[in-house]
Design an enzyme around this catalytic site. Structure first.
Site, PDB file in Angstrom:
ATOM      1  N   SER A  65      19.076  46.867 -74.537  1.00  0.00           N
ATOM      2  CA  SER A  65      18.495  45.736 -73.802  1.00  0.00           C
ATOM      3  C   SER A  65      17.255  45.199 -74.507  1.00  0.00           C
ATOM      4  CB  SER A  65      18.096  46.169 -72.388  1.00  0.00           C
ATOM      5  OG  SER A  65      19.207  46.682 -71.686  1.00  0.00           O
TER       6      SER A  65
ATOM      7  N   LYS B  29      23.741  42.074 -76.655  1.00  0.00           N
ATOM      8  CA  LYS B  29      23.133  43.361 -76.312  1.00  0.00           C
ATOM      9  C   LYS B  29      23.354  44.320 -77.487  1.00  0.00           C
ATOM     10  CE  LYS B  29      22.712  46.164 -72.116  1.00  0.00           C
ATOM     11  NZ  LYS B  29      22.993  46.129 -70.664  1.00  0.00           N
TER      12      LYS B  29
ATOM     13  N   ARG C   2      -4.148  37.074 -33.059  1.00  0.00           N
ATOM     14  CA  ARG C   2      -3.714  36.167 -34.133  1.00  0.00           C
ATOM     15  C   ARG C   2      -4.695  35.004 -34.268  1.00  0.00           C
ATOM     16  NH1 ARG C   2       1.133  32.201 -31.863  1.00  0.00           N
ATOM     17  NH2 ARG C   2       0.654  32.431 -29.651  1.00  0.00           N
TER      18      ARG C   2
ATOM     19  N   SER D 263       1.953  29.265 -35.886  1.00  0.00           N
ATOM     20  CA  SER D 263       2.105  30.419 -34.995  1.00  0.00           C
ATOM     21  C   SER D 263       1.187  31.564 -35.380  1.00  0.00           C
ATOM     22  CB  SER D 263       3.545  30.928 -35.021  1.00  0.00           C
ATOM     23  OG  SER D 263       4.404  30.039 -34.349  1.00  0.00           O
TER      24      SER D 263
ATOM     25  N   GLU E 295       9.537  34.836 -48.029  1.00  0.00           N
ATOM     26  CA  GLU E 295       8.527  35.877 -47.912  1.00  0.00           C
ATOM     27  C   GLU E 295       8.372  36.679 -49.204  1.00  0.00           C
ATOM     28  OE1 GLU E 295      11.047  35.386 -45.817  1.00  0.00           O
ATOM     29  OE2 GLU E 295      10.073  34.648 -44.006  1.00  0.00           O
TER      30      GLU E 295
ATOM     31  N   ASP F 219      11.406  35.649 -27.010  1.00  0.00           N
ATOM     32  CA  ASP F 219      12.110  35.282 -28.245  1.00  0.00           C
ATOM     33  C   ASP F 219      13.130  36.329 -28.687  1.00  0.00           C
ATOM     34  OD1 ASP F 219      11.455  32.665 -29.100  1.00  0.00           O
ATOM     35  OD2 ASP F 219       9.410  33.326 -29.509  1.00  0.00           O
TER      36      ASP F 219
END
Lengths: 618, 618
Positions: free
Chosen positions: A31, A238, A310, A337, A358, A415
């Site tokens: 590699s 490779k 929060r 929120s 995220e 929720d």
């Protein structure tokens, strides 16, 4: 260097990669060999880096996303004179800086790699710092494998890079067509990668990755491309240069059997030295200076007011950002929120909207902190699990980042379970060197948000959705590793309730009821879950002999485990009971949720009575 | 239905979404209203579904990836006669099936949604079952938001869908241009999404999402497209039909203030009933029958042989696949290392190469199990953290999947911390309803691989890279929730060492040494970490008074916590000490790693001596 010399340098890197893996008896030479010419051209003609001053703000950054190709990286270091041949051959040995996958134990490595698909995301974070904050003309080069383009995180990064017009970022994809166990989906179809990156807003260049002239031109073109990032898609083989392994399956992650013959086939060892260009003049270290400002004027809340933690986080972060110019904030498209929006509105130049990605949010934070910034990254606690692997690797990178997870536990209400953070404490506690904080009121939250700024490693603070009464004055202090005894009758306490966050308020209500029953109890607000306040827990154990933990989290990995661990040092342990969320919640009001999970005042009262009745007084 | 009637149905769905959210006092009507016409056309003209027999194998599948638009889904159920108006208005109430985000508490929901970017990945898994296994002509429809296209997992799914030529899959993207806190990156630029999906091998159709004729034609075109999945990119307006909120920021996730006026503006309540078409004839429920075959002939290993548990997993899974036709396997492009390749070679038709895309791997498993298959999904334990959010949601989906994580702990040796599973036990223990197993030898591994097939929920088994001695005979049994006492001298035992996996072998060595020192100890192989064998631990505590746990995992969330939790029931607890990986490992040999982490025989011996010396005999 002339092109012939560059090609020679490529061979040298191959030979040294083969030698290092041979010495170690493990590693990934094949590699490394596919990308050797890419590395040679980059090192000799394009990278600007002062190896004696890796912290120089003008240095380009090179992220080896395909971290298993570390022998190539170390061979490049040797060619640049940063390490000697002796050290090269310590590859993968106990105590060597040259680990199997690169980590910041080497001063020239900003972040650890080895979990694939993370190099580009972190590189985006570094490039964002250069483009939007430092305004220093360094460049970020990310060398990626082709297999790892299958990771979704790569496409989160691709989108962020074009959105932020990161023309200081160059991705080089080593398309050697072979993954670990066989061919990739796309093989040598460079167009397939180009089409995708192009659709994500990138400039793309397709090259023969073993034609140094071709590669050289591509790097130059990348440097002259403006307002968009560039990807160089390089067709490679490779194991290039050694017929026994070249372009063949079954040789991933293995030293070459007959290393001597391979080295001979590659033309034998060479001793080329590369004078790597220094960063541009006029960029001094002081550019990053002056980041710390005045005193933080944290928000102050009156005892008895009802404020969500929060909200306190949002105001405290805004205040911290006013006091300190190095503070940056990120959020995953839920800032209204989580309340990160308070910071975003006050300091828009230092706010990075990460949209619903995220993994990229955490990677951006890791990249930004490597450039000296102090990131706070926030989303719903539940959705931070999306970035678990990035958080794990951030710890290996010894990164210092602040994470904030909102909407903790069943207390969010209707929720439902998809939005409830019920595993976040377990996740963050298990990360190496982490700090885990879980405040119960607004003043405590504000103080802890400021305190976490100066800690090391991965710091996590958990906030709640609903309003809770302010129970601490604005001048109270909350050291990390501390706790607060909110109720006690000294040695008369029959039990101690250990709570954090929303359950602190339930515990106080339960204590009132229990007092009416003639059962005095101690209430401990264990706002610091890691490290944990052993002394206060010891005192409580000595005084009462029995502790009840109550948490808005699954029973595993959270507050209960933290308290149990405090007694896992061979001493006699007190009686322990734990209340936690053992059901699979559905929709309901916050109060109904706490009740259904058995973590409300009523459940605490019942549990303490049971516990106390079972204690046979000596 | 005529197009005018379809448009009326769309209005009805809007009205009912507004009514449901109004009754609940929370929820996402505006996100429902943008997609109402898409839902109307799908329900009335294209979906084939027998609401009385949701398990019918010929049913189409509808995955609401934008799970917050649940009011739309429930309004569709009402229009189809599956629920009544009374139930619609129980939305988000305690005890109602109509949760804030849909879960399989409703019989027509296969998997829970609400963590964005998961619907398409799971839909791909269901479609793979239809295309490659069932060979039943059902279709999978996934309704996605535009914001969630930023999640990398969507692009893992996009690649998998085109690779598997899933022409039975239709993605509908509700491009309403507004995320939660503001505009998306792409706004109403349908082309931006189309370019990307096209580059990933999809057929794309751009439509006006409020023109039912346009939408109807698009669904028909999707149905007639072969050898590739289709995405319908629909331009819509959030809050469509109510001027006070339509296409405006600030109205995400909020009931409409003046619901009465909004309903009037939408033309008032309607009472259209949709006769949803039944699945095609000739598809009987028995298609999925005959999946269970004969007895499993597990591999048998001789005591004293050296075999890695990962190897035993590979052979056992292969054998299980031979015995049971419902077993399918997935791996994240590391099957040669994890040994899933044994299954892949023996049963290529039931092997799904997931390439380096762990989120999609888990989502595929969730989709496959919803169609009655028994998936085993495997990668390095470290890399399973990439799929944490998918595992968390799989538990909410009440999915039954088997997860296997290889290369556990520092014992892997020189590859370094990026490759070491050191948080996996914490992650899997904290998942609701999970089972966590960690075998120490080959026969035990084989037995547990077969046993986990018949459990519920998320089952996790952890394997090791290196060879370890076979210590159990091939006919030994290993019930879940059990353990094995490998050494004991009855009441003479001075301490009990509780170990699992690689540390079992270290514990046995330590026991030998301690016996030489005149300290008899008990050794417990705690192969089942969740549930945990309380009785055996109780016995050990009663006999010895002190327990030492030793694990190749971070101190938080693993074996030590599992043992501590066994004593968290209010009874007096024994003295507990734990050895775990507290350092940040680098490269080194396996033996050096165990030594550096303080979890080898030498460390255990020292710890037990210390523990025993501290015990004051009564």
């Amino acid at each position: 260097m002339h092109y012939e010399e560059l090609a020679e340098l490529g061979q040298q890197l191959r030979v040294d990669a083969v030698r290092a893996a041979d010495a170690a008896g493990s590693g990934h030479p094949t590699s490394s060999m596919s990308a050797a010419d890419l590395g040679a051209v980059l090192l000799a003609h394009h990278l600007r880096f002062d190896f004696d001053h890796p912290e120089h703000p003008g240095n380009d950054r090179f992220v080896l996303s395909k971290g298993h190709a570390s022998p190539l990286l170390y061979a490049m270091y040797k060619a640049a004179g940063a390490i000697g041949d002796d050290e090269l051959l310590t590859f993968r040995e106990l105590g060597s800086r040259l680990e199997g996958h690169p980590t910041p134990r080497l001063p020239w490595v900003d972040s650890a790699t080895g979990s694939l698909g993370q190099g580009l995301p972190v590189g985006v974070g570094i490039a964002m710092a250069g483009k939007r904050l430092d305004e220093i003309p360094f460049r970020v080069y990310v060398l990626s494998g082709d297999s790892e383009m299958a990771e979704g995180s790569v496409w989160e990064a691709a989108e962020a890079a074009s959105y932020h017009q990161l023309d200081n970022l160059t991705l080089i994809v080593d398309v050697n067509r072979l993954g670990q166990r066989g061919p990739t989906r796309e093989g040598h179809d460079l167009d397939a990668y180009a089409r995708r990156l192009h659709a994500f807003g990138w400039h793309t260049i397709e090259v023969d990755g073993h034609d140094v002239e071709d590669v050289d031109r591509a790097f130059a073109e990348a440097r002259s491309t403006i307002r968009q990032p560039t990807a160089i898609l390089a067709r490679t083989l490779k194991g290039k240069g050694v017929k026994a392994v070249e372009d063949q399956e079954g040789f991933h992650g293995k030293p070459i059997k007959d290393a001597e013959a391979a080295i001979a086939e590659l033309g034998g060892p060479r001793h080329l030295h590369v004078e790597v260009r220094r960063p541009e003049q006029g960029v001094s270290q002081s550019t990053l200076g002056g980041k710390s400002g005045g005193e933080v004027e944290l928000p102050r809340y009156d005892i008895g007011d009802e404020v969500a933690t929060r909200t306190a986080y949002g105001h405290a972060l805004e205040a911290l950002g006013t006091a300190r110019a190095d503070v940056v904030a990120l959020d995953g498209e839920v800032g209204d929120s989580t309340r990160t929006e308070f910071f975003a509105k006050a300091h828009p130049d230092r706010y990075f909207e990460s949209f619903i990605a995220e993994q990229q949010m955490v990677a951006s934070a890791v990249g930004l902190q490597s450039r000296g910034y102090l990131p706070y990254a926030c989303s719903f606690a539940a959705f931070l699990t999306r970035a678990h692997d990035f958080l794990r690797m951030a710890a290996v990178s010894q990164a210092g980042i602040n994470m904030v997870g909102s909407h903790a536990g069943v207390a969010i209400g209707p929720d439902g379970p998809s939005q409830m953070g019920l595993e976040d404490l377990a996740m963050f506690r298990s990360i190496h060197g982490s700090t885990v904080l879980y405040p119960s009121d607004a003043n405590q939250t504000a103080k802890l948000i400021a305190t976490m700024a100066d800690l090391d490693g991965i710091r996590y603070l958990r906030t709640s959705r609903g309003d809770t009464p302010v129970i601490y004055g604005p001048d109270e202090t909350f050291p990390v590793g501390g706790s607060k005894v909110l109720r006690t009758h000294g040695d008369d306490d029959r039990a101690a309730i250990v709570a954090a966050g929303v359950t602190v308020h339930e515990a106080l209500k339960a204590a009132d009821t229990l007092e009416e029953y003639g059962i005095p109890v101690r209430v401990i607000d264990l706002y610091s879950l890691k490290p944990v306040d052993k002394d206060t827990l010891d005192d409580a154990a000595a005084a009462t002999g029995c502790l009840l933990t109550v948490e808005d989290h699954h029973p595993e990995g959270g507050l209960g485990d933290a308290v149990a661990e405090a007694f896992a040092d061979g001493r006699p342990a007190p009686r322990l009971t734990r209340l936690a969320v053992r059901n699979l919640p559905a929709s309901a009001s916050p109060e109904e949720q706490l009740h259904a999970a058995g973590i409300d005042a009523e459940a605490i009262t019942a549990a303490v009575k049971l516990l106390v009745e079972r204690v046979v007084t000596p």
